[in-house]
Design an enzyme around this catalytic site. Structure first.
Site, mmCIF file in Angstrom:
data_model
loop_
_atom_site.group_PDB
_atom_site.id
_atom_site.type_symbol
_atom_site.label_atom_id
_atom_site.label_comp_id
_atom_site.label_asym_id
_atom_site.label_seq_id
_atom_site.Cartn_x
_atom_site.Cartn_y
_atom_site.Cartn_z
ATOM 1 N N MET A 95 0.828 -1.203 -0.034
ATOM 2 C CA MET A 95 -0.044 -0.150 -0.052
ATOM 3 C C MET A 95 1.078 1.360 0.022
ATOM 4 O O MET A 95 1.800 1.402 0.916
ATOM 5 C CB MET A 95 -0.958 -0.215 1.173
ATOM 6 C CG MET A 95 -1.841 -1.110 1.322
ATOM 7 S SD MET A 95 -2.981 -0.984 2.964
ATOM 8 C CE MET A 95 -1.837 -1.598 4.002
ATOM 9 N N GLY A 149 1.201 4.223 4.608
ATOM 10 C CA GLY A 149 1.996 3.387 3.981
ATOM 11 C C GLY A 149 2.533 2.196 4.443
ATOM 12 O O GLY A 149 3.299 2.108 5.266
ATOM 13 N N SER A 150 2.202 1.127 4.008
ATOM 14 C CA SER A 150 2.658 -0.178 4.666
ATOM 15 C C SER A 150 2.209 -1.545 3.675
ATOM 16 O O SER A 150 2.226 -1.478 2.369
ATOM 17 C CB SER A 150 1.754 -0.266 5.587
ATOM 18 O OG SER A 150 0.314 -0.032 5.425
ATOM 19 N N ARG A 151 1.948 -2.630 4.311
ATOM 20 C CA ARG A 151 1.994 -3.723 3.380
ATOM 21 C C ARG A 151 1.197 -4.789 4.280
ATOM 22 O O ARG A 151 1.149 -4.848 5.471
ATOM 23 C CB ARG A 151 3.217 -4.352 2.933
ATOM 24 C CG ARG A 151 3.204 -5.859 2.547
ATOM 25 C CD ARG A 151 4.703 -6.099 2.103
ATOM 26 N NE ARG A 151 4.984 -7.375 2.207
ATOM 27 C CZ ARG A 151 6.400 -7.739 2.157
ATOM 28 N NH1 ARG A 151 7.429 -7.068 2.143
ATOM 29 N NH2 ARG A 151 6.658 -9.311 2.571
#
Length: 227
Positions: A101, A189-191
């Site tokens: 993301m 912001g990440s995953r």
């Protein structure tokens, strides 16, 4: 502007974002008092913060044996991997699908398939770029082990990124959730890693754009039929 057009551009905001929008809005007012161009920049930042915390409604596929993406973003990894030990899913590799993301994606996370939350496990760690493979092992993370109605188990792991500094999970152990139901959020912001259950057939490719709660990520029946 009609109501339908307005709803296209203006989405509901998750309550988690209210204080951030308020802070950005107050800062923008101060900047306007100091120098108008700075104020306009602050206003742009305020709009972006609101946009980051948007929480639109999503409509899942009608077939119950399909898993959907838990996050908006892009598929960055598709490979066998051993799930985090703290989830208790065993030490055998499971097929892992990673959805990265960016700061422009909606960051509300949704459950891929209906089931009971067997375990919620948080582990502190680093804040490496979430698109890197080693982020699954080194970064701060929060994982869910979920039992499907047929007894199979799968995992979903929220992973903090380079900018992200807080993982939120409002799901508890023993709770039963439906497919597409909201379970958490990550700032900024990440995953997400999804460890598919035994017999599931992936229906995505690396680079594919995902929509949380709507885009099919796997077929639980193993038939690989299209959604």
């Amino acid at each position: 502007m009609s109501v339908s057009m307005l709803s296209t551009f203006v989405k509901p905001m998750h309550p988690e974002g209210r204080r951030f929008v308020a802070i950005a809005g107050v800062a923008s007012l101060v900047l306007f008092l100091l120098w108008a161009p700075l104020g306009w920049g602050g206003l742009g930042l305020t709009i972006w913060v609101y946009y980051f915390f948007r929480d639109p409604e999503r409509v899942a596929p009608t077939r119950p044996d399909l898993m959907v993406s838990p996050a908006d973003g892009v598929v960055s990894l598709l490979e066998p991997a051993v799930p985090p030990a703290e989830l208790g899913l065993g030490d055998a590799p499971m097929l892992r699908v990673s959805v990265f993301m960016s700061v422009f994606n909606c960051h509300v996370n949704r459950l891929p398939a209906a089931g009971r939350i067997e375990k919620v496990a948080y582990r502190p760690g680093k804040f490496l770029n979430a698109s890197l493979d080693k982020a699954s092992e080194d970064n701060e993370r929060n994982g869910l082990a979920i039992a499907l109605p047929d007894g199979r188990r799968y995992g979903v792991v929220q992973i903090a990124g380079l900018v992200a500094r807080r993982i939120l999970c409002w799901t508890t152990e023993g709770q039963a959730l439906e497919r597409g139901e909201r379970f958490g959020l990550i700032r900024f912001g990440s995953r997400l890693d999804i460890y598919l259950p035994e017999g599931a057939t992936p229906l995505v490719r690396i680079g594919q754009t995902m929509v949380a709660g709507e885009t099919v990520i796997a077929d639980l029946s193993g038939t690989a039929a299209e959604a």
